[in-house]
Design an enzyme around this catalytic site. Structure first.
Site, PDB file in Angstrom:
ATOM      1  N   ASP A  36       7.550  -6.405  -3.601  1.00  0.00           N
ATOM      2  CA  ASP A  36       7.392  -5.636  -2.370  1.00  0.00           C
ATOM      3  C   ASP A  36       8.094  -6.361  -1.231  1.00  0.00           C
ATOM      4  O   ASP A  36       7.473  -7.124  -0.474  1.00  0.00           O
ATOM      5  CB  ASP A  36       5.905  -5.441  -2.047  1.00  0.00           C
ATOM      6  CG  ASP A  36       5.222  -4.538  -3.055  1.00  0.00           C
ATOM      7  OD1 ASP A  36       5.932  -3.896  -3.845  1.00  0.00           O
ATOM      8  OD2 ASP A  36       3.984  -4.479  -3.054  1.00  0.00           O
ATOM      9  N   LYS A  58       8.350  -4.076 -10.833  1.00  0.00           N
ATOM     10  CA  LYS A  58       7.669  -2.983 -10.122  1.00  0.00           C
ATOM     11  C   LYS A  58       8.175  -2.924  -8.691  1.00  0.00           C
ATOM     12  O   LYS A  58       8.082  -3.896  -7.947  1.00  0.00           O
ATOM     13  CB  LYS A  58       6.152  -3.192 -10.141  1.00  0.00           C
ATOM     14  CG  LYS A  58       5.384  -2.039  -9.497  1.00  0.00           C
ATOM     15  CD  LYS A  58       3.883  -2.196  -9.655  1.00  0.00           C
ATOM     16  CE  LYS A  58       3.292  -3.158  -8.647  1.00  0.00           C
ATOM     17  NZ  LYS A  58       3.310  -2.620  -7.253  1.00  0.00           N
ATOM     18  N   LYS A  92       3.059   6.327  -7.113  1.00  0.00           N
ATOM     19  CA  LYS A  92       1.702   6.882  -6.982  1.00  0.00           C
ATOM     20  C   LYS A  92       1.732   8.343  -6.522  1.00  0.00           C
ATOM     21  O   LYS A  92       1.147   8.714  -5.505  1.00  0.00           O
ATOM     22  CB  LYS A  92       0.839   6.042  -6.033  1.00  0.00           C
ATOM     23  CG  LYS A  92       0.600   4.609  -6.509  1.00  0.00           C
ATOM     24  CD  LYS A  92      -0.373   3.873  -5.576  1.00  0.00           C
ATOM     25  CE  LYS A  92      -0.647   2.457  -6.062  1.00  0.00           C
ATOM     26  NZ  LYS A  92       0.459   1.530  -5.772  1.00  0.00           N
ATOM     27  N   ALA A  94       0.847  12.129  -5.952  1.00  0.00           N
ATOM     28  CA  ALA A  94      -0.492  12.710  -5.759  1.00  0.00           C
ATOM     29  C   ALA A  94      -0.402  14.085  -5.103  1.00  0.00           C
ATOM     30  O   ALA A  94      -0.992  14.324  -4.056  1.00  0.00           O
ATOM     31  CB  ALA A  94      -1.356  11.781  -4.919  1.00  0.00           C
ATOM     32  N   ASP A  95       0.352  14.993  -5.714  1.00  0.00           N
ATOM     33  CA  ASP A  95       0.478  16.337  -5.151  1.00  0.00           C
ATOM     34  C   ASP A  95       0.566  17.342  -6.296  1.00  0.00           C
ATOM     35  O   ASP A  95       0.568  16.954  -7.467  1.00  0.00           O
ATOM     36  CB  ASP A  95       1.714  16.419  -4.242  1.00  0.00           C
ATOM     37  CG  ASP A  95       1.487  17.332  -3.043  1.00  0.00           C
ATOM     38  OD1 ASP A  95       0.886  18.422  -3.230  1.00  0.00           O
ATOM     39  OD2 ASP A  95       1.901  16.975  -1.926  1.00  0.00           O
ATOM     40  N   ILE A  96       0.647  18.614  -5.952  1.00  0.00           N
ATOM     41  CA  ILE A  96       0.713  19.640  -6.987  1.00  0.00           C
ATOM     42  C   ILE A  96       1.994  19.482  -7.805  1.00  0.00           C
ATOM     43  O   ILE A  96       2.968  18.869  -7.358  1.00  0.00           O
ATOM     44  CB  ILE A  96       0.613  21.053  -6.389  1.00  0.00           C
ATOM     45  CG1 ILE A  96       1.774  21.311  -5.423  1.00  0.00           C
ATOM     46  CG2 ILE A  96      -0.739  21.257  -5.714  1.00  0.00           C
ATOM     47  CD1 ILE A  96       1.877  22.755  -4.977  1.00  0.00           C
ATOM     48  N   GLY A  97       1.978  20.047  -9.017  1.00  0.00           N
ATOM     49  CA  GLY A  97       3.078  19.845  -9.950  1.00  0.00           C
ATOM     50  C   GLY A  97       4.445  20.182  -9.392  1.00  0.00           C
ATOM     51  O   GLY A  97       5.412  19.431  -9.580  1.00  0.00           O
ATOM     52  N   TYR A 216      -8.470 -10.714  -6.560  1.00  0.00           N
ATOM     53  CA  TYR A 216      -7.722 -11.241  -7.700  1.00  0.00           C
ATOM     54  C   TYR A 216      -8.646 -11.672  -8.830  1.00  0.00           C
ATOM     55  O   TYR A 216      -9.725 -12.205  -8.603  1.00  0.00           O
ATOM     56  CB  TYR A 216      -6.866 -12.437  -7.273  1.00  0.00           C
ATOM     57  CG  TYR A 216      -5.741 -12.084  -6.336  1.00  0.00           C
ATOM     58  CD1 TYR A 216      -4.630 -11.364  -6.791  1.00  0.00           C
ATOM     59  CD2 TYR A 216      -5.772 -12.460  -4.997  1.00  0.00           C
ATOM     60  CE1 TYR A 216      -3.594 -11.035  -5.938  1.00  0.00           C
ATOM     61  CE2 TYR A 216      -4.735 -12.130  -4.133  1.00  0.00           C
ATOM     62  CZ  TYR A 216      -3.650 -11.420  -4.613  1.00  0.00           C
ATOM     63  OH  TYR A 216      -2.623 -11.094  -3.764  1.00  0.00           O
TER      64      TYR A 216
END
Length: 263
Positions: A36, A58, A92, A94-97, A216
């Site tokens: 990050d 990641k 991540k 997180a909404d409709i298809g 952690y």
């Protein structure tokens, strides 16, 4: 009885998972570096240092201030080939298809073109899996994999109990595309023929938490509760830390913990 990465590389339904397990066995690494950082230069320099020690990188690509596809993604893909690691974009969804389909394949980031793995929340229902899979198959002939967010490592997270159970049910809707979970524990499934990969954030060899609610656990703790891959960020490159030393330190700790559960 725990199964080896080599065995799972031969039997998994997902080509992405098979490739990942094979890399893990080859590199003797179950370490995912969470990078990050805010600039392309930092991202690429860090992954060039950490690359030999990791199986997976990641990213949060939307925090890169100077992002361009040619300037950020193309060199990132070259590094993944050079050091033999896969790329996991921690989006991540997180909404409709229909919406996540466009978010995954389009926009500035075009995630489906380059990220081997991405992830999604279960709050929307199984339509999110269908939308993301459609985007992947329409965008590339390269295999892609999805992780569902079943449990989180942050203090006060509501991702537990019934929510986790329902997320596991959503994962069952697609055995090939959904390859596993972001979780703190095993999600089962073996009796039904699932071989889910468990990736666990919030792993530290030195720290116990931060001021923003991160908690952690040790490497041995997370392997004892079912993890396959440890996700480590600041422990690898935080202030005063040498990514080369910490990369090998965490790689070794993760591999030893995995070896211990095989015995």
């Amino acid at each position: 009885m725990a199964r080896s990465y080599a065995e799972r590389a031969n039997t998994h339904q997902s080509p992405v998972a098979r490739r990942l397990f094979a890399l893990m066995e080859q590199k003797q690494s179950n370490l995912c570096a969470s990078v990050d950082v805010r600039t392309t230069k930092e991202l690429l320099e860090l992954l060039d240092k950490l690359g030999p020690f990791i199986c997976l990188a990641k990213t949060h690509i939307d925090i890169i201030d100077d992002f361009t596809y040619d300037g950020t993604i193309l060199p990132l893909l070259e590094l993944s080939k050079k050091h033999k690691f896969l790329i996991f974009e921690d989006r991540k969804f997180a909404d409709i298809g229909n919406t996540v389909k466009h978010q995954y394949q389009g926009g500035v980031y075009k995630i489906a073109q380059w990220a081997d793995i991405t992830n999604a929340h279960g709050v929307i229902g199984s339509g999110i899996v269908k939308g993301l899979k459609e985007a992947a198959t329409e965008t590339t002939d390269q295999p892609r994999g999805l992780l569902m967010l079943a449990e989180l490592s942050s203090k006060g997270s509501i991702a537990h109990g019934k929510y986790t159970e329902e997320t596991v049910e959503i994962a069952k809707s697609d055995k090939e595309f959904v390859i596993g979970f972001i979780a703190q524990n095993s999600m089962g499934g073996q009796d039904e023929g699932f071989d889910w990969i468990i990736m666990t954030p919030g792993v530290g060899l030195d720290d116990t938490g931060d001021a923003l609610g991160q908690q952690y656990r040790t490497v041995s703790q997370v392997f004892s509760t079912g993890t396959d891959i440890i996700i480590v960020g600041r422990g690898l490159f935080g202030k005063g830390r040498d990514p080369l030393k910490e990369g090998e330190r965490y790689r070794k700790a993760g591999w030893e913990a995995y070896q211990n559960i095989l015995r």
